[in-house]
Scaffold this active site. Sequence first.
Site, mmCIF file in Angstrom:
data_model
loop_
_atom_site.group_PDB
_atom_site.id
_atom_site.type_symbol
_atom_site.label_atom_id
_atom_site.label_comp_id
_atom_site.label_asym_id
_atom_site.label_seq_id
_atom_site.Cartn_x
_atom_site.Cartn_y
_atom_site.Cartn_z
ATOM 1 C CG ASP A 26 26.014 -26.805 9.577
ATOM 2 O OD1 ASP A 26 26.190 -25.663 10.178
ATOM 3 O OD2 ASP A 26 24.829 -27.499 9.331
ATOM 4 C CB SER A 27 25.358 -27.867 14.075
ATOM 5 O OG SER A 27 24.563 -27.148 13.624
ATOM 6 C CB CYS A 87 28.171 -24.173 11.422
ATOM 7 S SG CYS A 87 27.361 -23.965 13.238
ATOM 8 C CD GLU A 135 16.755 -28.870 12.786
ATOM 9 O OE1 GLU A 135 16.604 -29.437 13.869
ATOM 10 O OE2 GLU A 135 17.964 -28.652 12.188
ATOM 11 C CB CYS A 149 21.672 -19.181 11.993
ATOM 12 S SG CYS A 149 21.278 -20.784 12.283
ATOM 13 C CG HIS A 160 18.523 -23.980 10.355
ATOM 14 N ND1 HIS A 160 20.024 -24.498 10.770
ATOM 15 C CD2 HIS A 160 18.052 -25.336 10.498
ATOM 16 C CE1 HIS A 160 19.770 -25.844 11.031
ATOM 17 N NE2 HIS A 160 18.636 -26.267 10.789
#
Lengths: 297, 297
Positions: free
Chosen positions: B35-36, B98, B177, B209, B211
Amino acid sequence: MGREFDEQDPVKLYVPHRNPAGEVRSPLAPVGVFDSGIGGLTVVREIMRQMPQERLVYFGDTARLPYGSKSRSTIIRYSRQIVRFLHTKGVKAIVIACNTASSCALQTIARESSIPVIGVIYAGAVTAVKASRSGRIGIIGTQATVSSGIYPNVIRNISPEILVFQKACPLFVPLVEAGLLHDSVTDEIASRYLQELKGKYIDTLVLGCTHYPLIRSTIQRIMGDEVTLVNPAYETALELRQILEREKLLNPGTESAQDGDKYQFYVSDLAESFRDFASSILPAEAKNAQTIEIEEY
Amino acid sequence: MGREFDEQDPVKLYVPHRNPAGEVRSPLAPVGVFDSGIGGLTVVREIMRQMPQERLVYFGDTARLPYGSKSRSTIIRYSRQIVRFLHTKGVKAIVIACNTASSCALQTIARESSIPVIGVIYAGAVTAVKASRSGRIGIIGTQATVSSGIYPNVIRNISPEILVFQKACPLFVPLVEAGLLHDSVTDEIASRYLQELKGKYIDTLVLGCTHYPLIRSTIQRIMGDEVTLVNPAYETALELRQILEREKLLNPGTESAQDGDKYQFYVSDLAESFRDFASSILPAEAKNAQTIEIEEY
């Protein structure tokens, strides 16, 4: 300013130096400027204004931005790659036009360099010390810049009695990049970040990230007119001029460079959007901006 | 699922394949997941739950995140480096956990790979098609995922009559984040992003995504209970299981691996904060997480 590098004196680590054994470049050589992305163009704009005769090579690390949330060692590694790239362009001096990279990598880069290297921290710190009457200065920046503690260190070295208060503002860069320059959400986030600094009765606030001048009016409104906002771009260009003069590296401006040759722009990704942005804020077009693979340096 | 790679049929590019000439790995070998950054751990958690016998090697590109604002070619270059790194760990299959990397790089990586490679897009698309009754599906993701057009392409290949509406939500990742999971600012930004999709009367929304599941309750409240939210993590793990079964690569679970050996975590920066986050969301500790220099692969 203008002092030589000295391991014993921390403040001198952040001012330009020249390795006595280093090669001497021609005054006709370009100045290298780098940033994690586009923010450093505000410094470029100021250099173009103050020294229109200078040739420039700009590198923006648009593939790997933002730097503000990375570790010190990663920022140093990336900065070294960029410096190696700029050396391939024969630059006579390097400006680290990024607060985060200046905070974390200037000391290392300057120590390793055979040409003058300057960052934006020293210029910002000197300007803030001159501007403050109350001796209470605020610093806002990325997490990496604030964690490095460099602004408080440099300011205390200039004037030990000054009190410095810092606040990391990690959402400012994404908000600016999302274009929310005049927006209620940016107002709300800025109010939260700045609340703590308002309680410290500072009279001077350093915009310690090149993105922040773009939301200057919001920050000024929240802090109040009695607080002076310091943008290190102007003083950094002034400092560059002084260094180039001292080192006899100022371009005499007798050579007639073509515009396309005079200003060179390189990025690690998305050259097209960079071109649009650069052309919108610079007096010169950035038509020749091109993408390079910075990891190869 | 389970079809072979075929240049002529775009949907098949996004399902796992095996190079007929490729080497055959042992079922005891680990599965590679990348993943990133940290978002892919939601997929790891699902794999651990569904296949507790599997060994895993995770890589999070924490130095170079976010991927969502990068170009396709940069995302492909970075993904190739990560795949080369995972191969040094002897992985038997690779999961691109991702959405952005799956959108931009899966096709290339799968074509070049001698082991099965799966992304999260196909699983998300299939789940959304199954869930939708009205045939109107929404997709939210990063700018790179939305620009790639992959979700609409894959969904139309599964079911041509379905209408797909996309919206890039570039501030969601920085807000998550920054820890603003339940916050008025996140509510306000989510309302703006989702307004357009609400006007399209979708009944299913893909959280495109990794997140976004962390602000699932905010998204659900704004979209309303009548809209089904799809998180591709569950179906991706299911798809991995099917591929491993088909390829006779499922770990029989007879070998007793030490925990420290069973799950290996690597990042390109900030291993310590990764360890804290990973340990908070995974059933296993990520004590052994370490930083590597991914550019060297």
